[in-house]
Design an enzyme around this catalytic site. Structure first.
Site: not given
Length: 433
Positions: A43-44, A48, A160
């Protein structure tokens, strides 16, 4: 040489060292991931990787992209999640802060994200069991948020909540993850001071864009949670009914209208056996996405609604008043010359700022295409940017509800009327399409 940013991050982490989890060297991170062999996701924020501790426990290692931001996400995660201990909140086992290398070591949660669970075709799964599983996930996330909002010594607002940030363990129990936008708050204060917008479009509470709706608080998480639950319901219904996920035939509006008329969702592929669970989830979701924060329930109340009887749940106000612009515009401008229908009104004057006005404008492009809407969006944004009325700059927000409906809210001096503003800005912008 250690940069100023790295020194600042290290100083903050040191301040909370007594409650922070175990600190690992970067060499140990490389060893536990076998030199970053297995990637779980990207992701940004970074990447992971799957890993294993020396005691055999499996872990998920998030290696952050340090080239982005000022390290706030890293600090937020270490400081906020270190203060938590709950079955529905992912456990942070350790972290690495060595020069520019930043990593977070979490417990490994094997069943992926809620987003993956929603989107996967589970037509072979028993319908009643599936809806009960969705209900259990909704309850688990609600309990996790209730704990963050009220159970911690220092309260935490996540900011979020969305399906992508909910992980599922072997028993499909949910765990709230990704605290990069989280904010610690005093137990004595309900309103929070937040710089800029926080959250993901589609799940972000409207008060971030419209401050007059109410102050930023834990109710922002309630709104995001409601949108998440509605996505769970909509995703399952669409698969059952064979409807495309973006189809207007299965919108929240239509399901709400159907509930009002028939008190059932059976027309959307929900069976008699599963109707009660589906309806309860939808009603709770609708209550959570009320436009004004004060009208949303607390997460404690959400847990009570989910675990109580459906008969105790009242029908919430229509989502059209929450997700769509109210149909209260005073004047229309219709002309083929301008390729769109423009509606506008002035909402009057702020009580606190008696010389200010709020103008709301709605535009429906006649070319119902994504490209046409984007062109109009960019054109209007360009015309508004840096525009002033006299010596006073305009404050504005532009948004879109779908490809056939754009809107803007403009804060300006009270002497500027809605009609004058639209004639000078919006009609020329539409003409430029």
């Amino acid at each position: 040489k250690i940069s100023e940013k790295e020194q600042r991050i290290a100083a903050i982490i040191t301040k909370y060292e007594s409650v922070a989890p175990k600190k690992y060297k970067f060499a140990a991170v490389k060893k536990m991931t076998e030199n970053f062999k297995v990637t779980l996701g990207k992701g940004g924020f970074g990447t992971v990787f799957k890993g294993k501790l020396s005691d055999g426990r499996e872990v998920a290692v998030k290696v952050l992209n340090t080239s982005k931001g000022e390290g706030e996400d890293f600090v937020n995660e270490v400081v906020s999640i270190s203060k938590t201990s709950h079955v529905n909140v992912v456990t942070l086992l350790g972290f690495c802060l060595e020069g520019s290398n930043q990593a977070l070591i979490y417990e490994f949660v094997p069943n992926g994200t809620l987003e993956e669970f929603i989107n996967k075709d589970r037509s072979s799964m028993d319908a009643l069991l599936l809806w009960k599983t969705l209900h259990g996930i909704a309850v688990g996330v609600a309990r996790g948020l209730e704990y963050l909002h009220r159970g911690c010594k220092t309260h935490i607002v996540h900011f979020d909540i969305k399906p992508h940030n909910i992980l599922l363990d072997r028993e499909l129990r949910p765990k709230i993850a990704d605290f990069g936008l989280a904010k610690l708050c005093s137990t004595q204060k309900s309103a929070l001071s937040v710089q800029g917008k926080r959250g993901t479009p589609g799940y972000m509470a409207p008060e971030f864009c419209f401050p007059n709706f109410g102050s930023i608080s834990s109710k922002a998480d309630v709104y995001s949670y409601g949108m998440m639950v509605l996505q769970m319901v909509k995703g399952k219904i669409n698969i059952s009914a064979g409807v495309d996920n973006n189809s207007e035939n299965c919108s929240v509006y239509q399901m709400y209208d159907h509930l009002i008329q028939y008190d059932s969702l059976e027309a959307y592929g929900v069976t008699v056996d599963t109707n009660e669970v589906a309806k309860k989830l939808m009603l709770v979701g609708l209550w959570c996405i009320q436009k004004l924060p004060a009208e949303r329930p607390t997460m404690t109340r959400v847990v009570e609604m989910l675990e109580g009887s459906k008969e105790c749940l009242e029908m919430p106000p229509s989502p059209k008043s929450t997700l769509e612009l109210p149909k209260f515009f005073e004047k229309n401008e219709k002309s083929d010359e301008y390729k769109a229908k423009i509606e506008y009104r002035s909402t009057g004057i702020y009580k606190q700022e008696k010389r200010m006005r709020l103008i709301i404008v709605k535009i429906e492009p006649k070319c119902h295409s994504l490209r046409g809407s984007r062109v109009l969006y960019n054109t209007i944004s360009g015309r508004l940017q840096g525009q002033t009325y006299g010596r006073f700059p305009l404050q504005y927000h532009i948004g879109s509800i779908n490809i056939s409906l754009l809107f803007a809210v403009v804060r300006c001096r009270h002497t500027l009327t809605a009609a004058t503003f639209c004639l000078s800005t919006y009609r020329p912008a539409v003409a430029d399409i």
